[in-house]
Design a protein around this motif. Structure first.
Motif, PDB file in Angstrom:
ATOM      1  N   TYR A   1      91.245   3.892 -47.170  1.00 35.38           N
ATOM      2  CA  TYR A   1      92.035   2.658 -47.097  1.00 35.38           C
ATOM      3  C   TYR A   1      91.236   1.542 -46.424  1.00 35.38           C
ATOM      4  N   GLU A   2      90.503   1.890 -45.367  1.00 35.11           N
ATOM      5  CA  GLU A   2      89.677   0.904 -44.666  1.00 35.11           C
ATOM      6  C   GLU A   2      88.548   0.392 -45.566  1.00 35.11           C
TER       7      GLU A   2
ATOM      8  N   LEU B   1      92.745   7.462 -44.516  1.00 39.73           N
ATOM      9  CA  LEU B   1      92.648   6.254 -43.699  1.00 39.73           C
ATOM     10  C   LEU B   1      91.296   5.570 -43.911  1.00 39.73           C
TER      11      LEU B   1
END
Length: 304
Positions: free
Chosen positions: A289-290, A286
């Protein structure tokens, strides 16, 4: 008391008990058989033997009396000699049977002595008859036989009859005793058989009831519990060889449960470890991805 008794002990105890019972039964029956045999022997050796001997005595006394009458009737020397021999033979038979009666008679021995004395006193009377016949005085010889001889024979038969009555009474007593002992023997045999088979049935029934009950309880105990689908510890009422099998089963079940719990703990710990790692990896993805989104955003800003 029986709950803590082993099956082997029960079998050995039952065998020893039956062996003792059979031995005692044989002793009782042997004693009764001995009494019956003794009574039968007493019957044949005493009253029965005395009766038979007295019958021989009376028969030969009457034979002698008949031959004495024939001595007067037949005058030829050859017939007289033959009759004399027959009288001597009958006399020997009488004395022989008197000895038997003397030995086996259970009553007053003096009665036998009186009978022997009477028989011996008869011989001079017979000799006087032979003397009168040899002298040709047949009428006096016949008179002697009809009076003195007949009276003596009657006295002999009367004395013999008294002894015979006593022997008959003893024979009846012996027979009744043998009959009672025989009935007692038959009753004892029936009673012993009844007791034996009753004890045997009770022992077999008790043994099978206990063993089959233990096996049934063991079988029910090792089945899965309908509540949680797990096997529970087997608890039996009696402490015997089957209970030892149940204890062994409980010991194995305990080891199995402990091993199962250890495996479950390890699986749970490993699962938690994997979940923690998965959470970490997911969180990292995550974040990546950020960061990519931020980079793309910055690139667009630079271009503009």
């Amino acid at each position: 008391m029986f709950k803590k008794m082993k099956i082997k002990t029960m079998l050995m105890g039952g065998f020893v008990f039956l062996l003792i019972f059979i031995s005692l039964s044989f002793l009782v029956l042997g004693s009764l058989v001995y009494q019956v045999n003794k009574g039968t022997t007493l019957f044949y050796e005493h009253p029965f033997t005395v009766q038979q001997a007295l019958l021989h005595i009376e028969t030969n006394i009457l034979t002698i009396q008949k031959n004495m009458r024939d001595v007067i009737i037949f005058h030829d020397i050859e017939t007289k000699t033959l009759l004399s021999k027959e009288i001597d033979e009958s006399e020997k038979v009488v004395f022989s049977n008197l000895e038997i009666v003397q030995t086996q008679y259970l009553g007053d021995k003096e009665q036998i002595e009186n009978l022997k004395k009477l028989f011996k006193e008869w011989k001079p009377i017979r000799e006087s008859v032979f003397l009168l016949v040899s002298q040709g005085d047949f009428e006096s010889a016949a008179q002697t036989i009809r009076t003195m001889g007949q009276d003596h024979v009657q006295a002999l038969l009367t004395e013999s009859s008294i002894i015979m009555d006593f022997a008959s009474e003893k024979a009846n007593e012996s027979y009744e005793n043998i009959l009672n002992l025989s009935n007692k023997l038959l009753y004892s045999i029936f009673l012993i058989y009844f007791i034996f088979f009753s004890i045997l049935f009770f022992f077999v029934w008790t043994f099978l009831r206990r063993v089959l009950g233990q096996i049934f309880d063991l079988n029910e105990g090792i089945k899965l519990s309908p509540k949680d689908g797990k096997r529970q510890e087997v608890k039996l009422k009696n402490q015997d060889e089957i209970a030892e099998i149940a204890d062994s089963f409980n010991f194995l079940l305990k080891d199995f449960n402990e091993a199962k719990q250890n495996v479950e703990k390890k699986i749970k710990a490993r699962t938690e470890e994997l979940e923690s790692m998965n959470d970490y990896m997911v969180g990292r993805e995550l974040k990546m991805y950020e960061l990519k989104k931020e980079i793309m955003k910055l690139k667009r800003q630079v271009k503009n």
